[in-house]
Design an enzyme around this catalytic site. Structure first.
Site, PDB file in Angstrom:
ATOM      1  CE  LYS A 178      48.831  48.402  46.856  1.00  0.00           C
ATOM      2  NZ  LYS A 178      47.672  47.708  46.977  1.00  0.00           N
ATOM      3  CB  THR A 210      39.280  39.289  44.932  1.00  0.00           C
ATOM      4  OG1 THR A 210      40.677  39.246  45.359  1.00  0.00           O
ATOM      5  CG2 THR A 210      38.778  40.878  45.072  1.00  0.00           C
TER       6      THR A 210
END
Ligand code: NAD
Length: 420
Positions: free
Chosen positions: A110, A194
């Site tokens: 990340k 998603t």
């Protein structure tokens, strides 16, 4: 460790709680726990940003490559004024679990920059995006670490980033970043991936429970990319959408909302129309405890807590947002036989299609949307089946089963590499 999608920092101990549950269930050794608790590589850097006024400001930037046992690390970059190393670290751990659970050949990472991007002009945003890549280009790569969009970063930012990386390396390298616009090697279907992934999982779960979409009432919190697409798809598949909400209000009709018309009347992305005929206006808190069969929190973290968990009436909670259910609420929901499909499984459609984008970039062979959706269905359904089977074997929640499977795959790879 610290985790919070909404950067409200309320769920900072959540990851440690989950890790402790898995460690206890699998009787992990001290070395295994130690390895899982430590990020592999942490980069902190300063990005000089020239403002339009000519002034230079110095911004804190981060990239954490948490675990690469299963392959190159994968994870988004967020721009937010509350980003800090603790948060990036925890989010990178969750990406490692998500990629592992989905059966992808990726580890987790990340990145972030501590800045409110809404205070920047378009030109400043472009300089920041390029500046981020200049700081990390030696430590990322298609076979090393592959960034993607996250909070407040989008296709345009990915386009500037892939351009900057390609200029530095002297060759177009689309596989360095996913979530790109189609024209620069993005994947068909990424925008709805998603939401569609969550819908595929729901179909599998109701099949097991012998339920029929036509009899199922769904409440969706959040009307952005995930929530709005989810509501549209489930409506098309015959479910009855009884409630929807954005950050200001919700619409409720026990007979079912006209989702198509609401989407048509929508004037601003992520927001419901100001008013709509034939609906009761409710609050976000009311939406969570409505009389319905399926609750889809698709907005922000920390929505279901120990105060409202006992009042949830849905028998299925599909965590499309990251971390909407707090650990103490999890315990209450499990004891009440509510199936909570955890975020790392429910919203993994996005990273699965990111993997497809990377594959297409690596082979220069671009797929149709139909092919992307077919392969998404196949991959996410298999992940769900593995989780369901594990939860039945272990008599545990879908969350614990997901964490067990994700951790086991990472530890197996670490052992084979000789790191344990
Ligand atoms: P988005 O910004 O497009 O939409 C967010 C929605 O939530 C908006 O309708 C907004 O009005 C609403 N909202 C904001 N604050 C709220 C609050 N306090 N209470 C209720 N509603 C609120 O975001 P998105 O891309 O749809 O993502 C939603 C969630 O799904 C996030 O948690 C995100 O991390 C997660 N997620 C998204 C993706 C993706 O591919 N977009 C992938 C994985 C996880």
């Amino acid at each position: 460790m610290n985790i919070c999608e909404n950067t409200c920092k309320r769920c900072c101990t959540k990851c440690n709680t989950h890790l402790a549950s898995v460690a206890a269930k699998l009787a992990l050794s001290g070395a295994e726990i130690n390895l899982l608790q430590r990020p592999k590589r942490v980069f902190t850097f300063t990005i000089p940003l020239r403002r339009d006024s000519g002034e230079i400001v110095f911004l804190n930037g981060y990239r954490v490559q948490y675990n690469d046992a299963l392959g190159p690390t994968k994870g988004g970059i967020r721009f937010h004024q509350h980003v800090d190393l603790d948060e990036v670290n925890t989010l990178s751990f969750l990406m490692a679990l998500k990629c592992s659970l989905a059966g992808l050949p990726f580890g987790g990472s990340k990145g972030g920059v501590e800045i409110d991007p809404y205070t920047l002009s378009q030109a400043e945003l472009e300089r920041l995006s390029r500046g981020y890549i200049r700081e990390v280009h030696n430590f990322i790569g298609p076979d090393v670490d592959i960034p993607a969009p996250d909070v407040n970063t989008d296709e345009q930012i990915m386009a500037w980033m892939v351009d900057e990386y390609s200029k530095i390396k002297g060759r177009f390298t689309p596989a360095i970043i996913t979530g790109k616009p189609l024209e620069l090697g993005g994947s068909a279907g990424r925008v709805v991936a998603t939401a569609l992934g969550g819908c595929f999982i729901l179909q599998e779960l109701i099949k097991i429970k012998n339920l029929n979409p036509g009899n199922l009432r769904v409440a969706v919190q959040g009307f952005g990319n995930v929530g709005a697409n989810m509501a549209r798809i489930l409506d098309e598949w015959g479910y009855k959408i009884v409630a929807l909400s954005d950050q200001n209000k919700g619409f409720y009709n026990p007979q079912g909302l006209d989702v198509k018309k609401i989407l048509h009347t929508q004037t601003k992305k992520g927001f419901l129309p100001d008013e709509f005929e034939g609906v009761e206006v409710i609050t976000n808190q009311q939406l969570l405890t409505l009389d319905c069969d399926i609750l889809v929190p698709a907005a922000v973290c920390c929505q279901i807590n120990k105060e409202n968990a006992g009042q949830i009436k849905a028998s299925i909670v599909l965590e499309m947002a990251n971390d909407p259910v707090l650990p103490e609420a999890d315990v209450v929901l499990f004891s009440r036989n509510v199936d909570v499909v955890p975020d790392i499984l429910a919203n993994s459609g996005g990273v699965i299609v990111s993997y497809f984008e990377w594959l297409q970039n690596s082979s220069n062979d671009y797929w149709t949307e139909d092919k992307v959706f077919r392969k998404l269905a196949e991959k996410i359904t298999k992940a769900f089946e593995r989780v369901w089977e594990k939860s039945q074997q272990e008599n545990c929640s879908l969350r614990l089963a997901s964490h067990i499977l994700a951790v086991q795959r990472i530890l197996a790879a670490e052992k084979l590499r000789g790191n344990l």
